[in-house]
Design an enzyme around this catalytic site. Structure first.
Site, PDB file in Angstrom:
ATOM      1  N   ASN A  88      14.993   0.071  -1.309  1.00 33.01           N
ATOM      2  CA  ASN A  88      14.180  -0.990  -1.904  1.00 33.01           C
ATOM      3  C   ASN A  88      14.887  -1.618  -3.092  1.00 33.01           C
ATOM      4  OD1 ASN A  88      12.240  -0.277  -0.040  1.00 33.01           O
ATOM      5  ND2 ASN A  88      11.267   1.192  -1.418  1.00 33.01           N
ATOM      6  N   HIS A 105      20.793  -0.749  -1.669  1.00 34.85           N
ATOM      7  CA  HIS A 105      20.789  -2.160  -1.270  1.00 34.85           C
ATOM      8  C   HIS A 105      20.685  -3.101  -2.467  1.00 34.85           C
ATOM      9  CE1 HIS A 105      19.347  -1.053   3.075  1.00 34.85           C
ATOM     10  NE2 HIS A 105      20.633  -0.840   2.890  1.00 34.85           N
ATOM     11  N   LEU A 198       4.191   6.228   7.751  1.00 32.10           N
ATOM     12  CA  LEU A 198       2.889   5.777   8.244  1.00 32.10           C
ATOM     13  C   LEU A 198       2.732   6.079   9.736  1.00 32.10           C
ATOM     14  CD1 LEU A 198       0.374   4.413   7.110  1.00 32.10           C
ATOM     15  CD2 LEU A 198       1.406   2.193   7.639  1.00 32.10           C
ATOM     16  N   ALA A 215       2.097   6.896   2.417  1.00 27.36           N
ATOM     17  CA  ALA A 215       2.967   7.597   1.469  1.00 27.36           C
ATOM     18  C   ALA A 215       2.186   8.018   0.230  1.00 27.36           C
ATOM     19  CB  ALA A 215       4.142   6.699   1.075  1.00 27.36           C
TER      20      ALA A 215
END
Ligand SMILES: [Zn+2]
Length: 228
Positions: A88, A105, A198, A215
């Site tokens: 993220n 990232h 999920l 989460a």
């Protein structure tokens, strides 16, 4: 026990951060090819800046959720024995209190100069082409790893996976490499592997154990169990 945690879009989505949706190939209404590739930036730098400027500004509207908070609590207990790698680009882990987070990232709150390669903390817009704090040239781009680019610090990540006793993947689709390969790497070097997601991810069969649910529920329960 050395633990490596990989977090992905799912953990941020529960805080309301818009994520790239595989189903329709769009990211907040934009095609990925138009906003998340070096070619897009070369063709339309202003449009790409506006996209990330809006995302950076929107960070003010979202907050860490119980999953982020639980990982910060785990870091308090384990220190250097916990290594969090995130896909993220938001700062929700840091705002929850985590101090050792590797953003493979890149980060919205960072700019990188294409001339001198300096990475600078950045909270303002880039769409007005401000000068680089180091070299003064107006060649700053979002410090975000785009499709076709190599993620940050892969050597450090691989070293951590080599040394891990437990690898935990949280909120990742298991579809984006190289992160999707971390579970195989960890398993090959003897680590136990756990998925918290999920729904079953594309890589779910590679994990020793998978738990499915939000989460914000699964991560506090897992951390609570570890810490007793
Ligand atoms: Zn520069």
């Amino acid at each position: 026990m050395k633990i490596v945690v990989l977090t992905g879009a799912g953990i941020s989505a529960e805080s309301g951060v818009p994520t790239f949706r595989d189903a329709d190939g769009l990211w907040e209404g934009h095609r990925v090819e138009d906003v998340a590739t070096p070619e897009a930036y070369d063709a339309q730098p202003l449009a790409v800046h506006r996209f990330y400027d809006a995302r950076r500004a929107a960070l003010g509207d979202v907050h860490p959720n119980p999953a982020h908070v639980a990982l910060a609590r785990l870091e308090d207990a384990l220190g250097d024995d916990l290594f969090v790698v995130t896909q993220n680009i938001d700062d929700l882990h840091e705002r929850a209190g985590s101090k050792r987070v590797l953003h493979m990232h890149g980060e919205l709150l960072s700019a990188v100069c294409r001339s001198c390669r300096q990475r600078s903390e950045w909270t303002e817009d880039l769409g007005d082409f401000p000068p680089c704090p180091r070299c003064g040239l107006t060649d700053l781009r979002p410090d975000v790893v785009w499709f076709g680019e190599i993620p940050y610090e892969m050597d450090r990540i691989h070293d951590a996976l080599d040394a891990a006793d437990l690898f935990v993947s949280i909120g990742t689709s298991g579809a984006v490499y190289p992160a999707a390969g971390f579970v195989m790497h960890a398993a090959a070097t003897g680590a136990r592997t756990l998925e918290l997601n999920l729904q079953p991810s594309e890589g779910t069969s590679f994990f020793d154990e998978s738990r499915h649910g939000p989460a914000g529920v699964l991560v506090p329960a897992w951390v609570g169990g570890l810490l007793g």
